[in-house]
Design an enzyme around this catalytic site. Structure first.
Site, PDB file in Angstrom:
ATOM      1  N   HIS A  63     -12.072  50.263  34.594  1.00 17.89           N
ATOM      2  CA  HIS A  63     -10.762  50.593  35.144  1.00 17.89           C
ATOM      3  C   HIS A  63      -9.692  50.618  34.068  1.00 17.89           C
ATOM      4  CE1 HIS A  63     -11.118  50.320  39.738  1.00 17.89           C
ATOM      5  NE2 HIS A  63     -12.334  50.461  39.245  1.00 17.89           N
ATOM      6  N   PRO A 157     -10.629  58.094  40.755  1.00 18.16           N
ATOM      7  CA  PRO A 157     -11.327  58.928  41.736  1.00 18.16           C
ATOM      8  C   PRO A 157     -11.806  58.124  42.929  1.00 18.16           C
ATOM      9  CG  PRO A 157     -12.754  58.491  39.898  1.00 18.16           C
ATOM     10  CD  PRO A 157     -11.427  57.923  39.518  1.00 18.16           C
ATOM     11  N   ASP A 247     -30.289  46.413  36.630  1.00 17.78           N
ATOM     12  CA  ASP A 247     -31.582  47.090  36.563  1.00 17.78           C
ATOM     13  C   ASP A 247     -31.408  48.539  37.006  1.00 17.78           C
ATOM     14  OD1 ASP A 247     -31.339  46.985  39.338  1.00 17.78           O
ATOM     15  OD2 ASP A 247     -32.721  45.296  39.550  1.00 17.78           O
TER      16      ASP A 247
END
Length: 315
Positions: A63, A157, A247
């Site tokens: 951010h 977005p 992962d």
């Protein structure tokens, strides 16, 4: 890359043009050689106490970089104007205390040398490693910004974005479609509030109440969590079943039509992005390599001017 909700990466273009500055892996070799170790220890200790810290730190870095470049403007407190951290899209950001602790430790070692922007970039890397993800050598030498405006976070977005909207936002930051798919993998960590995926499970469009691309079992589960009398305050769900472990489960979920956001599932909309999703779903090693390389590119978008003494206040 997003987030609106308490989850990693909802990314977008800023109002300013990013700069790619010359950074160096050994930038503090002579001026503060033990800085990285001190930051790593702070992140590890915090993660041992709270396994949601890695998701929070990674999201903070994303951010930050997608508003004014990686200049730690997301850390500044509101003062004369409302700062980024108090914008609607950032209200669920947390783990600022970890960066504060790292800054305090580094300032004790070498006052006025290491920027908050570099601390945030290093902490994001250390957070990924602490969650079981890849290590990468973070280029350093960023400066901290002096400006932070909540109004600019409106440009982050939405998780409802389609692929073309995502590609446009990444392109405007100098990042490729390959970076988009790799960095989206950060959504393997974290938690999202219902507001970020409500569009998929209720009033999707004039034809369908539920997004037809979402797996029916996931849709049913999300509707149960996010609607009616069962809805709790701050209701939501984890980004994937292993949301505290870094992962490649995120990509496996997408292939099963179990991506949480519209923007996640949108990665199957084009042959190129779908091919990359398949690649990363089948090879954690390939994902790790791509993610690390894309993080280096993203974190090299700079824009600051100073080294703050306090990460929350401009000098």
């Amino acid at each position: 890359m997003a987030l609106v909700a308490s989850v990693l990466i909802i990314l977008f273009v800023s109002l300013v043009t990013p700069k790619l500055s010359a950074l160096s892996s050994n930038y503090y070799q002579n001026t503060c050689p033990t800085a990285e170790y001190a930051i790593t220890k702070i992140v590890r200790d915090a993660t041992k106490k709270d396994n949601t810290i890695p998701a929070a730190l990674l999201r903070l870095h994303f951010h930050d970089c997608f508003i004014r470049g990686c200049d730690a403007s997301v850390l500044l407190n509101s003062k004369k104007n409302t700062a980024e951290k108090d914008g609607p899209a950032n209200l669920s950001l947390h783990a600022f205390f970890v960066i504060d602790a790292a800054k305090k430790a580094v300032e004790a070692l070498c006052p006025g040398i290491v920027s908050c922007a570099d601390i945030l970039a290093l902490a994001a890397r250390d957070a990924v490693v602490a969650a079981g993800g890849p290590y990468w050598d973070v280029p350093k030498g960023r400066k901290d910004g002096r400006v932070s405006r909540a109004s600019e976070t409106s440009k982050l977005p939405s998780p409802t974005f389609d692929l073309s909207q995502l590609q446009q936002s990444f392109s405007q930051r100098g990042l490729s479609t390959d970076d988009l798919v790799a960095l989206s993998g950060g959504h393997t960590l974290g938690f999202s509030h219902c507001s970020s995926f409500q569009n998929r499970i209720q009033n999707f469009n004039s034809t369908h109440d539920i997004d037809p691309s979402i797996h029916p079992s996931l849709a049913g589960s999300l509707r149960s969590i996010c609607s009616g009398k069962n809805k709790a305050k701050n209701a939501g769900t984890s980004m994937d079943p292993s949301s505290t472990v870094f992962d490649n489960t995120y990509y496996k979920q997408i292939l099963q039509n179990k991506g949480l956001f519209s923007s996640d599932q949108a990665l199957l909309a084009h042959p190129k992005t779908k091919s990359l999703v398949n690649k990363y779903a089948s090879s954690k090693e390939a994902f790790y390599k791509a993610f690390a390389n894309s993080m280096i590119r993203m974190s090299s978008i700079t824009g600051g001017q100073e080294v703050r003494r306090d990460c929350r206040i401009a000098n």
